[in-house]
Write an enzyme that holds these catalytic residues in place. Structure first.
Site, mmCIF file in Angstrom:
data_model
loop_
_atom_site.group_PDB
_atom_site.id
_atom_site.type_symbol
_atom_site.label_atom_id
_atom_site.label_comp_id
_atom_site.label_asym_id
_atom_site.label_seq_id
_atom_site.Cartn_x
_atom_site.Cartn_y
_atom_site.Cartn_z
ATOM 1 N N CYS A 29 0.815 -1.214 0.000
ATOM 2 C CA CYS A 29 0.000 0.000 0.000
ATOM 3 C C CYS A 29 0.857 1.277 0.000
ATOM 4 C CB CYS A 29 -0.895 -0.050 1.237
ATOM 5 S SG CYS A 29 -1.506 1.488 1.848
ATOM 6 N N CYS A 32 0.426 3.396 3.079
ATOM 7 C CA CYS A 32 1.065 2.774 4.236
ATOM 8 C C CYS A 32 2.548 3.134 4.275
ATOM 9 C CB CYS A 32 0.896 1.252 4.194
ATOM 10 S SG CYS A 32 -0.836 0.724 4.247
#
Length: 104
Positions: A29, A32
């Site tokens: 991600c 992230c």
């Protein structure tokens, strides 16, 4: 920050009497990765809370149970109950994360 490796560790973490912050993330991600750039600094500023990280893809049942739709998401627990949830759209800057934590 403790990395969760099994469901028992997760249950132990969320059942603490202190506020415990779970960072739901994954390895792929982009948001992230952005969170990774500043989360250590935030955990230092909020040492009054316990912290753990959990990979949403490794524990899809837990993520579903906690209604983690987007990542990264920060969930705050106390005595096994979710008391706050910072959804992914609002977890993109250090300022947003700090504001969320300071309001607890």
């Amino acid at each position: 920050m403790k990395n969760i490796n099994n469901e028992q560790e997760y249950r132990e973490q969320i059942n603490q009497e202190e506020l415990t912050v779970g960072v739901f993330t994954t390895t792929w991600c982009p948001d992230c990765k952005r969170l990774d750039m500043f989360i250590d600094e935030i955990t230092q500023e909020h040492q009054d809370k316990k912290w753990f990280t959990i990979d949403r893809d490794e524990f899809p049942e837990i993520s579903e149970e906690q209604t983690v739709m987007g990542i990264p998401s920060l969930l705050v627990f106390k005595n096994g109950e979710k008391v706050a949830h910072l959804h992914s759209a609002n977890a993109k800057t250090p300022e947003a994360v700090n504001e969320f934590l300071n309001d607890l």
